[in-house]
Design a protein around this motif. Structure first.
Motif, PDB file in Angstrom:
ATOM      1  N   THR A 246       7.095  12.443  -3.397  1.00 13.85           N
ATOM      2  CA  THR A 246       6.347  11.655  -2.424  1.00 13.85           C
ATOM      3  C   THR A 246       7.280  10.655  -1.773  1.00 13.85           C
ATOM      4  OG1 THR A 246       4.332  10.334  -2.100  1.00 13.85           O
ATOM      5  CG2 THR A 246       5.640   9.850  -4.059  1.00 13.85           C
ATOM      6  N   ASP A 247       6.888  10.142  -0.623  1.00 16.39           N
ATOM      7  CA  ASP A 247       7.676   9.115   0.047  1.00 16.39           C
ATOM      8  C   ASP A 247       7.833   7.925  -0.893  1.00 16.39           C
ATOM      9  OD1 ASP A 247       8.404   6.818   1.720  1.00 16.39           O
ATOM     10  OD2 ASP A 247       7.961   8.117   3.420  1.00 16.39           O
ATOM     11  N   PRO A 248       9.048   7.420  -1.102  1.00 13.00           N
ATOM     12  CA  PRO A 248       9.243   6.283  -2.014  1.00 13.00           C
ATOM     13  C   PRO A 248       8.342   5.094  -1.702  1.00 13.00           C
ATOM     14  CG  PRO A 248      11.363   7.224  -1.412  1.00 13.00           C
ATOM     15  CD  PRO A 248      10.336   7.911  -0.560  1.00 13.00           C
ATOM     16  N   ASP A 249       8.029   4.874  -0.427  1.00 14.12           N
ATOM     17  CA  ASP A 249       7.145   3.757  -0.074  1.00 14.12           C
ATOM     18  C   ASP A 249       5.752   3.928  -0.667  1.00 14.12           C
ATOM     19  OD1 ASP A 249       9.122   2.484   1.311  1.00 14.12           O
ATOM     20  OD2 ASP A 249       8.436   3.105   3.299  1.00 14.12           O
ATOM     21  N   ASN A 250       5.339   5.178  -0.892  1.00 16.11           N
ATOM     22  CA  ASN A 250       4.035   5.410  -1.507  1.00 16.11           C
ATOM     23  C   ASN A 250       3.974   4.880  -2.936  1.00 16.11           C
ATOM     24  OD1 ASN A 250       3.009   6.698   0.755  1.00 16.11           O
ATOM     25  ND2 ASN A 250       3.624   8.732   0.057  1.00 16.11           N
ATOM     26  N   LEU A 251       5.147   4.694  -3.539  1.00 20.31           N
ATOM     27  CA  LEU A 251       5.219   4.190  -4.906  1.00 20.31           C
ATOM     28  C   LEU A 251       5.653   2.734  -4.971  1.00 20.31           C
ATOM     29  CD1 LEU A 251       7.066   7.249  -6.493  1.00 20.31           C
ATOM     30  CD2 LEU A 251       4.635   6.723  -6.715  1.00 20.31           C
ATOM     31  N   TRP A 252       6.696   2.384  -4.209  1.00 16.93           N
ATOM     32  CA  TRP A 252       7.400   1.134  -4.456  1.00 16.93           C
ATOM     33  C   TRP A 252       7.210   0.063  -3.387  1.00 16.93           C
ATOM     34  CZ3 TRP A 252       8.047   2.198  -9.134  1.00 16.93           C
ATOM     35  CH2 TRP A 252       8.513   3.444  -9.562  1.00 16.93           C
ATOM     36  N   ASP A 253       6.576   0.389  -2.275  1.00 13.99           N
ATOM     37  CA  ASP A 253       6.379  -0.645  -1.262  1.00 13.99           C
ATOM     38  C   ASP A 253       5.549  -1.790  -1.859  1.00 13.99           C
ATOM     39  OD1 ASP A 253       4.577  -1.873   1.042  1.00 13.99           O
ATOM     40  OD2 ASP A 253       6.376  -1.052   1.988  1.00 13.99           O
ATOM     41  N   PRO A 254       5.992  -3.042  -1.695  1.00 11.91           N
ATOM     42  CA  PRO A 254       5.274  -4.162  -2.328  1.00 11.91           C
ATOM     43  C   PRO A 254       3.846  -4.338  -1.829  1.00 11.91           C
ATOM     44  CG  PRO A 254       6.978  -4.953  -0.813  1.00 11.91           C
ATOM     45  CD  PRO A 254       7.209  -3.497  -0.986  1.00 11.91           C
ATOM     46  N   ASN A 255       3.543  -3.837  -0.645  1.00 14.88           N
ATOM     47  CA  ASN A 255       2.197  -4.008  -0.088  1.00 14.88           C
ATOM     48  C   ASN A 255       1.328  -2.762  -0.223  1.00 14.88           C
ATOM     49  OD1 ASN A 255       2.698  -6.701   0.893  1.00 14.88           O
ATOM     50  ND2 ASN A 255       3.910  -5.773   2.540  1.00 14.88           N
ATOM     51  N   THR A 256       1.941  -1.581  -0.166  1.00 11.05           N
ATOM     52  CA  THR A 256       1.155  -0.344  -0.146  1.00 11.05           C
ATOM     53  C   THR A 256       1.487   0.624  -1.275  1.00 11.05           C
ATOM     54  OG1 THR A 256       2.752   0.736   1.337  1.00 11.05           O
ATOM     55  CG2 THR A 256       0.931  -0.487   2.367  1.00 11.05           C
ATOM     56  N   GLY A 257       2.534   0.364  -2.043  1.00  6.93           N
ATOM     57  CA  GLY A 257       2.938   1.281  -3.105  1.00  6.93           C
ATOM     58  C   GLY A 257       1.994   1.230  -4.293  1.00  6.93           C
ATOM     59  N   ILE A 258       1.600   2.396  -4.806  1.00  2.63           N
ATOM     60  CA  ILE A 258       0.624   2.425  -5.900  1.00  2.63           C
ATOM     61  C   ILE A 258       1.250   2.021  -7.235  1.00  2.63           C
ATOM     62  CG2 ILE A 258      -0.855   4.115  -4.763  1.00  2.63           C
ATOM     63  CD1 ILE A 258       0.334   6.281  -6.558  1.00  2.63           C
ATOM     64  N   TYR A 259       2.547   2.214  -7.406  1.00 10.24           N
ATOM     65  CA  TYR A 259       3.184   1.789  -8.653  1.00 10.24           C
ATOM     66  C   TYR A 259       3.339   0.274  -8.686  1.00 10.24           C
ATOM     67  CZ  TYR A 259       5.267   3.998 -12.776  1.00 10.24           C
ATOM     68  OH  TYR A 259       5.488   4.486 -14.049  1.00 10.24           O
ATOM     69  N   GLU A 260       3.663  -0.309  -7.538  1.00 10.64           N
ATOM     70  CA  GLU A 260       3.812  -1.761  -7.453  1.00 10.64           C
ATOM     71  C   GLU A 260       2.461  -2.465  -7.519  1.00 10.64           C
ATOM     72  OE1 GLU A 260       6.608  -3.805  -7.212  1.00 10.64           O
ATOM     73  OE2 GLU A 260       7.631  -1.969  -7.836  1.00 10.64           O
ATOM     74  N   ASN A 261       1.435  -1.825  -6.983  1.00  4.42           N
ATOM     75  CA  ASN A 261       0.084  -2.405  -6.971  1.00  4.42           C
ATOM     76  C   ASN A 261      -0.815  -1.611  -7.918  1.00  4.42           C
ATOM     77  OD1 ASN A 261       0.164  -4.412  -4.461  1.00  4.42           O
ATOM     78  ND2 ASN A 261       1.294  -2.571  -3.897  1.00  4.42           N
ATOM     79  N   TYR A 262      -0.360  -1.491  -9.153  1.00  3.89           N
ATOM     80  CA  TYR A 262      -0.997  -0.590 -10.113  1.00  3.89           C
ATOM     81  C   TYR A 262      -2.432  -0.968 -10.459  1.00  3.89           C
ATOM     82  CZ  TYR A 262       0.605  -4.348 -13.210  1.00  3.89           C
ATOM     83  OH  TYR A 262       0.855  -5.572 -13.779  1.00  3.89           O
ATOM     84  N   GLU A 263      -2.809  -2.217 -10.222  1.00  2.00           N
ATOM     85  CA  GLU A 263      -4.170  -2.635 -10.573  1.00  2.00           C
ATOM     86  C   GLU A 263      -5.193  -2.189  -9.536  1.00  2.00           C
ATOM     87  OE1 GLU A 263      -2.651  -5.631  -7.721  1.00  2.00           O
ATOM     88  OE2 GLU A 263      -1.823  -4.523  -9.422  1.00  2.00           O
ATOM     89  N   LYS A 264      -4.736  -1.735  -8.368  1.00  2.00           N
ATOM     90  CA  LYS A 264      -5.642  -1.336  -7.292  1.00  2.00           C
ATOM     91  C   LYS A 264      -6.194   0.068  -7.553  1.00  2.00           C
ATOM     92  CE  LYS A 264      -4.830  -5.118  -4.990  1.00  2.00           C
ATOM     93  NZ  LYS A 264      -4.074  -5.116  -3.744  1.00  2.00           N
ATOM     94  N   GLU A 265      -7.473   0.274  -7.192  1.00  2.00           N
ATOM     95  CA  GLU A 265      -8.139   1.547  -7.446  1.00  2.00           C
ATOM     96  C   GLU A 265      -8.867   2.043  -6.202  1.00  2.00           C
ATOM     97  OE1 GLU A 265     -10.344   1.763 -11.219  1.00  2.00           O
ATOM     98  OE2 GLU A 265      -9.851  -0.356 -11.464  1.00  2.00           O
TER      99      GLU A 265
END
Length: 442
Positions: free
Chosen positions: A271-290
């Protein structure tokens, strides 16, 4: 007395058959044949917006005939086995008139029309059916580009083109005859003992291939392929042909595990790295979001027994409760028509015969981590499932895999079935099961 003339029965039969033929050929089911799917946009970013303020997918119906047609009862669908997935209300379409139907998954039949499905930008089936189930118009299409429509030119004829200038509700403008390509790789996705030189080619020859190596989708500004690529370590190559700033091929993704043998089936998640690591939209960085807003597109692949078993576009989310805060997070993988196929057709788990999945989990058992330790034994959870399974109990399927997240080895995970109503109903043989009382968070 003059006897009435007698008409031979053969003539009567002939007249009846002629009348029946006339009604079938010229009756209410003949007129709808002049309605066609004339244009559609499967990846709408900024072309137009529905009344909800969303840039939704849409399709355009067009009446190329000379009679006004009532669309009442007609079926629109993206499922070849469900002709009436969405049913048109009573709307009269005059000769030469266009009608826009938003494919937003909102299911609205008043004022503005919205189907209960979206159109897959990865390519799929679309169909229009008469109220009696007769096929009016169908097509199967390939991958689509953002803000580029696909439609008939001229309107109503069987000549489909990419339309860089979409015209919802108006006559289509020719995008010109565009040559499309297929991207080929000299080596398939697999495990390799040594490095090699990768060749990328196109069918027909001559397409300009642009590629990336970090998991992101290539565009016309990505690196252009000009010669053999030296691959000596774990590599992910995503490639596509571009011409005149427009995509001219489907996006192709290959995963090469070189000089790294995990001794387990390999699960590749690209997947695009931003999908994981972007501080605003990345799911790994914002792991609490559902929820739906925190699902991201990806390409998943299973490599086992020396070959790629499946490769499919999917959506990914972070899964779990307290485990979300751990470094090694769980993933949930979804298959939807908006990405490609709505199901994965593959027998994932050796414990079961199920070969159709809408979703599954990549599970790293956080409960198996020793207190105060970075070591994971990965056994407690699955061992308890295995024992219970041998006792005849109902358990979700499992398979150990080595997860590669883009080009990084992410550790050992367990592929696990998603335990919801469908799973329990399938395994127990019930058509419908309500797990709402036992469900905490899924």
């Amino acid at each position: 007395m003059v006897k009435p003339s007698v008409v031979p029965t053969q003539i009567i039969s002939s007249l009846v058959l002629s009348a029946v033929f006339f009604l079938v050929s010229h009756g209410s089911h003949a007129f709808p044949q002049t309605i066609v799917i004339n244009e559609f946009l499967a990846s709408n970013d900024s072309v137009n917006y529905d009344s909800f303020g969303n840039a939704s997918d849409w399709l355009e119906l067009y009446n190329f005939g000379t009679d006004t047609i009532d669309l009442a009862g007609m079926g629109l669908t993206d499922d070849s086995e469900d002709a009436f997935k969405w049913v048109c209300p009573s709307i009269r379409l005059a000769p030469g008139e266009y009608l826009i139907v938003w494919a937003s998954d909102e299911d609205v039949t008043t004022l503005e029309l919205h189907t209960n499905f979206k159109i897959s930008a990865g390519g799929e089936f679309l169909g229009l059916f008469a109220a009696n189930g007769t096929v009016i118009d169908t097509l199967t299409f390939g991958e689509q580009s953002t803000d580029v429509a696909f439609g008939r030119y001229p309107d109503g004829v069987d000549n489909w083109q990419f339309l860089p200038d979409p015209t919802p509700g108006a006559a289509n403008k020719s995008g010109g005859q565009v040559e499309n390509y297929e991207v080929n790789f000299s080596h398939p996705s697999n495990l390799y003992d040594a490095g090699f030189q990768l060749e990328i080619s196109t069918i027909p020859e001559g397409g300009d291939v642009y590629f990336t190596t970090d998991g992101s989708e290539p565009n016309q500004y990505a690196k252009k392929y000009t010669g053999l690529l030296d691959l000596n370590w774990i590599s992910v190559i995503r490639a596509r042909v571009y011409s005149d700033n427009e995509a001219r091929s489907e996006l192709e993704t290959r995963t090469y595990i070189i000089r790294d043998d995990p001794k387990l089936p390999v699960f590749s998640l690209v997947t695009d790295p931003d999908n994981l690591w972007d501080p605003n939209t990345g799911i790994y960085e914002n792991y609490e979001k559902e929820g739906d807003d925190w699902e991201r597109p990806a390409r998943v692949r299973l490599i086992e027994d020396g070959e790629s078993k499946f490769s499919a576009p999917a959506g990914i989310r972070i899964h779990g409760n307290s485990s979300r805060a751990t470094d090694k997070k769980n993933f949930r993988v979804y298959f939807r028509s908006e990405y490609g196929e709505r199901d994965l057709d593959y027998t994932l788990f050796p414990q079961q015969e199920t070969d159709e999945f809408k979703r599954f989990i990549l599970y790293a058992p956080s409960g198996d981590q020793a207190t105060g330790s970075e070591n994971w034994n990965m056994l407690h959870d699955v061992l308890s499932h295995a024992v219970f399974h041998e006792m005849g109990g109902l358990v979700s399927g499992w398979k150990p895999v080595a997860l590669y997240l883009n080009t990084e080895y992410w550790g050992i995970y367990w592929l696990r079935e998603f335990t919801n109503d469908d799973y329990v109903g399938c395994d127990l043989g019930y058509d419908e099961v309500d797990m709402s009382r036992s469900r905490r968070r899924w």
